[in-house]
Motif scaffolding. Structure first.
Motif, short mmCIF file in Angstrom:
data_model
loop_
_atom_site.label_atom_id
_atom_site.label_comp_id
_atom_site.label_asym_id
_atom_site.label_seq_id
_atom_site.Cartn_x
_atom_site.Cartn_y
_atom_site.Cartn_z
N LEU A 213 18.28 -5.91 18.69
CA LEU A 213 19.64 -5.41 18.65
C LEU A 213 20.64 -6.46 19.12
O LEU A 213 20.33 -7.31 19.96
CB LEU A 213 19.77 -4.17 19.52
N ASP A 214 21.85 -6.37 18.60
CA ASP A 214 22.94 -7.22 19.05
C ASP A 214 23.65 -6.52 20.21
O ASP A 214 24.82 -6.17 20.13
CB ASP A 214 23.91 -7.48 17.91
N GLY A 215 22.89 -6.28 21.28
CA GLY A 215 23.41 -5.55 22.42
C GLY A 215 23.15 -6.28 23.72
O GLY A 215 22.93 -7.48 23.74
N ALA A 216 23.20 -5.54 24.81
CA ALA A 216 23.01 -6.10 26.14
C ALA A 216 21.78 -5.46 26.79
O ALA A 216 21.59 -4.25 26.72
CB ALA A 216 24.24 -5.86 27.01
N ARG A 217 20.99 -6.26 27.45
CA ARG A 217 19.75 -5.80 28.08
C ARG A 217 20.09 -4.89 29.27
O ARG A 217 20.98 -5.19 30.07
CB ARG A 217 18.95 -7.01 28.55
N GLY A 269 28.15 3.77 12.69
CA GLY A 269 26.85 3.56 13.31
C GLY A 269 26.43 2.11 13.39
O GLY A 269 25.29 1.82 13.79
N ARG A 270 27.31 1.18 13.06
CA ARG A 270 26.98 -0.24 13.14
C ARG A 270 27.44 -0.79 14.50
O ARG A 270 28.37 -0.26 15.11
CB ARG A 270 27.66 -1.02 12.01
N PRO A 271 26.78 -1.85 14.98
CA PRO A 271 27.13 -2.38 16.30
C PRO A 271 28.52 -2.97 16.32
O PRO A 271 28.93 -3.69 15.41
CB PRO A 271 26.07 -3.46 16.55
N ARG A 272 29.29 -2.65 17.37
CA ARG A 272 30.56 -3.31 17.61
C ARG A 272 30.29 -4.73 18.12
O ARG A 272 29.17 -5.06 18.51
CB ARG A 272 31.38 -2.53 18.64
N PRO A 273 31.30 -5.59 18.14
CA PRO A 273 31.09 -6.94 18.67
C PRO A 273 30.48 -6.93 20.07
O PRO A 273 30.80 -6.07 20.89
CB PRO A 273 32.51 -7.54 18.67
N PHE A 274 29.61 -7.90 20.31
CA PHE A 274 28.89 -7.98 21.58
C PHE A 274 29.86 -7.98 22.76
O PHE A 274 29.58 -7.36 23.80
CB PHE A 274 28.05 -9.26 21.58
N GLN A 275 30.99 -8.64 22.62
CA GLN A 275 31.95 -8.73 23.73
C GLN A 275 32.46 -7.35 24.13
O GLN A 275 32.79 -7.11 25.29
CB GLN A 275 33.12 -9.63 23.35
N GLU A 349 20.33 -8.49 14.85
CA GLU A 349 20.03 -9.92 14.83
C GLU A 349 18.75 -10.27 14.11
O GLU A 349 18.58 -11.39 13.65
CB GLU A 349 19.95 -10.44 16.27
N GLY A 350 17.80 -9.35 14.05
CA GLY A 350 16.48 -9.63 13.49
C GLY A 350 15.46 -8.70 14.09
O GLY A 350 15.75 -7.51 14.28
N ARG A 479 28.98 -17.27 20.63
CA ARG A 479 29.60 -16.46 21.69
C ARG A 479 29.07 -16.93 23.04
O ARG A 479 28.01 -17.55 23.13
CB ARG A 479 29.27 -14.98 21.51
N TYR A 480 29.80 -16.61 24.08
CA TYR A 480 29.31 -16.81 25.43
C TYR A 480 28.45 -15.62 25.82
O TYR A 480 28.62 -14.51 25.31
CB TYR A 480 30.47 -17.00 26.41
N ARG A 481 27.50 -15.87 26.75
CA ARG A 481 26.56 -14.83 27.16
C ARG A 481 26.69 -14.55 28.66
O ARG A 481 25.91 -15.05 29.47
CB ARG A 481 25.12 -15.24 26.82
#
Length: 502
Positions: A213-217, A269-275, A349-350, A479-481
């Protein structure tokens, strides 16, 4: 009683050699000389961390100090530990000035070499995280215990100083006393890059394939009605994510520890930007942006610790306690390629391919979890940035990028890039880098090596230009992490693995 000068000498010895064996021996030699009460603070200092955590001192305060050094070393580890605690406790009106005065008092008792060490320590320049692997081996050598026992205790405690104290005080039995404690975060298991889906499946054999996922752990702990939520770096964010707290409190169990990702979704239902997901982690309420959890592991359920069990058993527990919140996955090799395409089509992301026989182990140790993306990406450490030209004049633009040294040295530079930077990112990093500044010249601002940026690239090539012998090809900023620290960055080995035929 060990002096700070001994720590400084050891630190310099470690920095001066590329040999992991020599680094380990040097640190182990000092650890073996410590008195019991010195072990915790000395371990933190050797790892480049402030004993007890941050002390509220910025680079602007440190840069303004000009203190005459002491002629001879007299500071003990205990003196330094007490002084750091004193600085940390300063608060209220005029606290900045009082911190500066306290630091001046500490630095006035330090030699020139000790002053340099302390300034870099307070400024975060020594806190690289990459030294953890070497520290674990050194603790094992000093205590004469198996490395695996130290590594496991560190994973469960999340605290290197506490792990060192247990190893040196009580050996294997003391290390064996560490258990998963509901409410205390466990250092997360991470995935390493794979060249392709087919290669990962061939390497791991019987495996599960999950959305990446394009999310946060996140790591969620529940004990009765008490719920706590932690980030990848073990920072607690419970107050910022009440919807996750309510959801976990509603699960049919008494106690549970879940590992997963969270992200914000749009109306489709799609991911919003990671930020946007990350912005919630610093908030005090959910406002209008709700987070959705997707769990992929269960480390504890109703009084039973599961970290040492195979992944297949942990997934059975996850299906029992939170089936509706499991991350999309398949254990069928024939479905793997289709799941990969579905993940990409859904905006993620994959995939991650995981060995179903693997226990839970912190870090990228081993290759039990492999991540597969359609494009090459690396999480690298920002070392410096050059002032821009033309339209970017007045902004810090060209980034100097480093990979983590798995042998505990400073990050290894592998390239530069100014591509992919939006006007918003340029403005942000120009201000942020100057807050993190350690030194500068006419063209370049150097910063403490603890900021991670995700870089997309076409590949790497051999190059004598950089110390690692490799250089990035067509690198651009994604992007920054802020959810990652330097210990989570990709290693120089991961960069070299992208060489043609690597």
């Amino acid at each position: 009683m060990v002096l700070l000068a001994d720590v400084v000498t050891t630190s310099r010895e470690v920095a001066a050699t590329r040999s992991r064996k020599a680094k380990t021996a040097s640190i182990a030699g000092l650890l073996g000389r410590l008195d019991p009460e010195e072990v915790r603070p000395a371990t933190a200092l050797l790892a480049g961390e402030l004993p007890g955590g941050r002390a509220g001192v910025g680079w602007s305060t440190l840069a303004a100090l000009d203190v005459e050094p002491a002629p001879e070393p007299t500071l003990t580890i205990g003196d330094v530990d007490s002084a750091i605690d004193g600085v940390r406790l300063i608060s209220g009106s005029g606290s900045g000035q009082r911190r500066a005065e306290a630091l001046t008092g500490l630095l006035g008792k330090a030699t020139a070499a000790e002053q340099e060490f302390l300034v870099r320590l307070f400024g975060g320049e020594l806190r690289q995280g990459a030294l953890e692997g070497v520290m674990i081996e050194a603790i094992a050598a000093a205590a004469r215990v198996p490395t695996e026992g130290v590594r496991r205790a560190f994973m469960l405690s999340g605290r290197l100083p506490a792990t060192a104290e247990a190893a040196l005080r009580g050996g294997e039995p003391a290390l064996g006393e560490f258990r998963l404690e509901v409410g205390r975060p466990v250092r997360p298991m991470l995935a390493s890059p794979a060249e392709s889906l087919d290669a990962a499946l061939a390497e791991l054999g019987e495996a599960t394939v999950e959305y990446k996922l394009d999310g946060a752990r996140i790591q969620v702990h529940r004990d009765g009605d008490e719920v706590r939520v932690y980030t990848r770096t073990l920072r607690e964010i419970t107050r910022s994510v009440p919807e996750l707290v309510d959801l976990v409190r509603g699960l049919d169990c008494r106690s549970v520890v879940l590992d997963g990702e969270t992200l914000a979704l749009d109306d489709g239902g799609r991911p919003r930007p990671f930020q946007e997901t990350m912005s919630r982690f610093g908030a005090q309420s959910s406002r209008e942006l709700l987070l959705h959890p997707y769990f992929f592991d269960c480390l504890h359920l109703d009084g039973t610790d599961l970290v040492d069990l195979p992944l297949r058993d942990r997934l059975d527990a996850l299906s029992k306690v939170a089936p509706q919140h499991r991350i999309p996955a398949t254990a069928t090799a024939e479905r793997a390629a289709a799941l990969f395409e579905e993940a990409l089509a859904d905006g993620h992301e994959g995939v991650v391919v995981k060995d179903l026989d693997s226990p839970y182990a912190a870090g990228r140790r081993g290759r039990a979890w492999r991540k597969v993306k359609p494009e090459h990406t690396l999480d690298l450490i920002v070392l410096a940035a050059e002032w821009g030209h033309g339209r970017r004049r007045g902004h810090l633009s060209n980034l100097h990028l480093g990979a983590r040294d798995p042998d505990g040295g400073p990050p290894i530079m592998v390239g530069k890039t100014f591509k992919g930077l939006t006007d918003e990112l340029l403005a942000w990093q120009t201000a942020e880098f100057q807050r993190r500044e350690t030194h500068r010249d006419d063209w370049t601002v150097h910063i403490a090596p603890d900021l991670v940026v995700e870089i997309e690239l076409d590949g790497v090539q051999t190059s004598p230009r950089y110390p690692g012998g490799v250089a990035l090809r067509f690198a651009r900023v994604l992007r920054y992490r802020p959810d990652k620290d330097a210990a989570s960055a990709d290693s120089i080995e991961a960069v070299r693995a992208l060489l043609p035929g690597g």
